[in-house]
Design a protein around this motif. Structure first.
Motif, PDB file in Angstrom:
ATOM      1  N   SER A 130       0.598  -1.704  -0.334  1.00 49.55           N
ATOM      2  CA  SER A 130      -0.003  -0.235   0.010  1.00 49.55           C
ATOM      3  C   SER A 130       1.141   1.158   0.236  1.00 49.55           C
ATOM      4  N   GLY A 131       0.312   2.635  -0.365  1.00 49.32           N
ATOM      5  CA  GLY A 131       0.727   3.516   0.124  1.00 49.32           C
ATOM      6  C   GLY A 131       2.278   3.799  -1.829  1.00 49.32           C
ATOM      7  N   TYR A 132       2.097   2.655  -2.476  1.00 52.84           N
ATOM      8  CA  TYR A 132       3.160   2.707  -4.173  1.00 52.84           C
ATOM      9  C   TYR A 132       2.391   2.217  -4.884  1.00 52.84           C
ATOM     10  N   ASP A 133       2.369   2.811  -6.467  1.00 54.36           N
ATOM     11  CA  ASP A 133       1.764   2.443  -7.676  1.00 54.36           C
ATOM     12  C   ASP A 133       2.159   1.059  -8.146  1.00 54.36           C
ATOM     13  N   TRP A 134       4.048   1.254  -7.485  1.00 55.25           N
ATOM     14  CA  TRP A 134       4.327  -0.062  -8.753  1.00 55.25           C
ATOM     15  C   TRP A 134       5.149  -1.091  -7.456  1.00 55.25           C
ATOM     16  N   LEU A 135       5.265  -1.680  -7.082  1.00 51.18           N
ATOM     17  CA  LEU A 135       6.483  -2.881  -6.387  1.00 51.18           C
ATOM     18  C   LEU A 135       7.370  -3.065  -7.661  1.00 51.18           C
ATOM     19  N   ILE A 136       8.663  -3.623  -7.219  1.00 53.30           N
ATOM     20  CA  ILE A 136       9.685  -4.013  -8.163  1.00 53.30           C
ATOM     21  C   ILE A 136      10.013  -5.030  -7.122  1.00 53.30           C
ATOM     22  N   VAL A 137      10.564  -6.222  -7.032  1.00 52.56           N
ATOM     23  CA  VAL A 137      10.492  -7.607  -6.591  1.00 52.56           C
ATOM     24  C   VAL A 137      11.860  -8.120  -7.757  1.00 52.56           C
ATOM     25  N   GLU A 138      13.156  -7.974  -6.817  1.00 53.62           N
ATOM     26  CA  GLU A 138      14.244  -8.676  -7.573  1.00 53.62           C
ATOM     27  C   GLU A 138      14.375 -10.092  -6.428  1.00 53.62           C
ATOM     28  N   GLY A 139      14.184 -11.133  -7.725  1.00 54.31           N
ATOM     29  CA  GLY A 139      15.373 -12.219  -6.650  1.00 54.31           C
ATOM     30  C   GLY A 139      16.596 -12.338  -6.796  1.00 54.31           C
ATOM     31  N   ALA A 140      17.214 -13.524  -6.076  1.00 55.15           N
ATOM     32  CA  ALA A 140      18.143 -13.739  -6.339  1.00 55.15           C
ATOM     33  C   ALA A 140      18.744 -14.925  -7.048  1.00 55.15           C
ATOM     34  N   GLY A 141      19.401 -14.430  -7.355  1.00 50.07           N
ATOM     35  CA  GLY A 141      20.150 -15.680  -8.838  1.00 50.07           C
ATOM     36  C   GLY A 141      19.116 -16.274 -10.618  1.00 50.07           C
ATOM     37  N   LEU A 147      16.489 -20.262  -2.806  1.00 49.65           N
ATOM     38  CA  LEU A 147      16.364 -19.003  -1.722  1.00 49.65           C
ATOM     39  C   LEU A 147      16.209 -18.837  -0.054  1.00 49.65           C
ATOM     40  N   ALA A 148      15.688 -20.187  -0.161  1.00 50.95           N
ATOM     41  CA  ALA A 148      15.430 -20.802   1.360  1.00 50.95           C
ATOM     42  C   ALA A 148      15.259 -22.487   1.225  1.00 50.95           C
ATOM     43  N   ASP A 149      15.625 -23.392   2.609  1.00 48.23           N
ATOM     44  CA  ASP A 149      15.868 -24.239   2.484  1.00 48.23           C
ATOM     45  C   ASP A 149      14.275 -24.412   1.803  1.00 48.23           C
ATOM     46  N   GLY A 150      14.369 -25.931   1.059  1.00 48.43           N
ATOM     47  CA  GLY A 150      12.988 -25.987   0.056  1.00 48.43           C
ATOM     48  C   GLY A 150      11.987 -25.530  -0.613  1.00 48.43           C
ATOM     49  N   LEU A 151      12.819 -23.903  -0.616  1.00 48.08           N
ATOM     50  CA  LEU A 151      12.459 -23.278  -1.765  1.00 48.08           C
ATOM     51  C   LEU A 151      12.638 -22.069  -2.666  1.00 48.08           C
ATOM     52  N   LEU A 152      12.588 -22.513  -3.740  1.00 43.87           N
ATOM     53  CA  LEU A 152      13.356 -21.580  -5.241  1.00 43.87           C
ATOM     54  C   LEU A 152      12.947 -20.465  -5.154  1.00 43.87           C
ATOM     55  N   ASN A 153      13.350 -19.288  -6.419  1.00 41.20           N
ATOM     56  CA  ASN A 153      13.015 -18.044  -6.115  1.00 41.20           C
ATOM     57  C   ASN A 153      11.392 -18.656  -7.299  1.00 41.20           C
ATOM     58  N   ILE A 154      10.924 -19.596  -8.298  1.00 37.73           N
ATOM     59  CA  ILE A 154       9.524 -19.988  -8.402  1.00 37.73           C
ATOM     60  C   ILE A 154       9.081 -20.015  -7.326  1.00 37.73           C
ATOM     61  N   ASP A 155       9.039 -20.881  -5.999  1.00 34.72           N
ATOM     62  CA  ASP A 155       8.361 -20.919  -5.401  1.00 34.72           C
ATOM     63  C   ASP A 155       7.328 -19.249  -4.732  1.00 34.72           C
TER      64      ASP A 155
END
Length: 248
Positions: A130-141, A147-155
């Motif tokens: 909230s409070g933003y017109d856009w949110l840009i999320v950048e993954g890692a790799g 990204l975490a145990d058992g969790l990929l960027n796609i997840d």
């Protein structure tokens, strides 16, 4: 007053070091230049450095820590995103989980006897909803990097509600395969790739660079947005226009 949902773009790459942060920062800076309120989020980062932040001519600059420096750990990618977006919120909100070793985040966390908080990866994005017109999320790799145990960027992408997906590929030899493979894998796993662009990661080019775009267009059904030149300061009009049309 009528409110509008935040336009969210998840920026991923075909590999590491393809220029995700560079492109995401260009997108943020271009949108800010169009008087848009832009939030930026890097859920987790490794390879962070001890640093403090100084203001130089009204702009933040990193002062890398020396031995014994009391500066906190800073993700340089998150810092660049934050600066490009006009310093929204706090830098800690941009990247709440930071680790020193330059390897995949789960391994970097384990080296510090810590774990990546998988729940925080998702919850940290809520501050920008909230409070933003856009949110840009950048993954890692890359899109299939952990990204975490058992969790990929796609997840994480799925847990964030499958926002618009922008794939960044380096314009160099080998990018045709990496681009097609990344997009095909995403599609096979039920993810819609909104667009792909090629990024010049260095000033010198190899002979493949002039033909990569044509070959990617030929063999992929993903929207090809264009090519970002080396050391551009904003996104080309045709690319920013195409991204804006995703939300029209």
């Amino acid at each position: 007053m009528e409110t509008h949902p935040t336009k969210t773009v998840f920026v991923t790459g075909t590999d590491t070091d393809v220029g995700k942060t560079y492109v995401a920062s260009l997108l943020a800076r271009t949108l800010v230049g169009k008087c848009q309120r832009v939030g930026v989020y890097k859920p987790v980062a490794s390879g962070c450095i001890p640093a403090t932040i100084m203001m130089v001519d009204g702009q933040p600059e990193l002062n890398p820590g020396q031995s014994g420096d009391s500066g906190g750990m800073v993700a340089t990618d998150a810092f660049e995103l934050w600066r490009a977006a006009g310093m929204p919120r706090r830098l800690d909100d941009v990247c709440p989980q930071r680790f020193a070793l330059p390897v995949a985040p789960p391994a970097a966390a384990a080296a510090e006897n810590r774990e990546v908080d998988a729940k925080l990866l998702v919850d940290g994005a809520a501050k920008w909803r909230s409070g933003y017109d856009w949110l840009i999320v950048e993954g890692a790799g890359g899109f299939m990097s952990p990204l975490a145990d058992g969790l990929l960027n796609i997840d994480l992408y799925r847990q964030l509600g499958q926002p618009k997906l922008l794939v960044v590929a380096a314009n160099r030899l080998g990018t045709i395969h990496q681009s097609l493979a990344t997009c095909l894998a995403a599609q096979q796993l039920g993810c819609e790739v909104s667009g792909l662009l090629l990024n010049a990661v260095q000033s010198t080019t190899d002979s493949s660079c002039t033909g990569n775009a044509e070959q990617i267009r030929r063999y992929s059904n993903v929207e090809f947005l264009g090519t970002v030149d080396y050391q551009q300061t904003t996104l080309p009009d045709n690319i920013i226009g195409a991204i804006e049309k995703w939300f029209a």
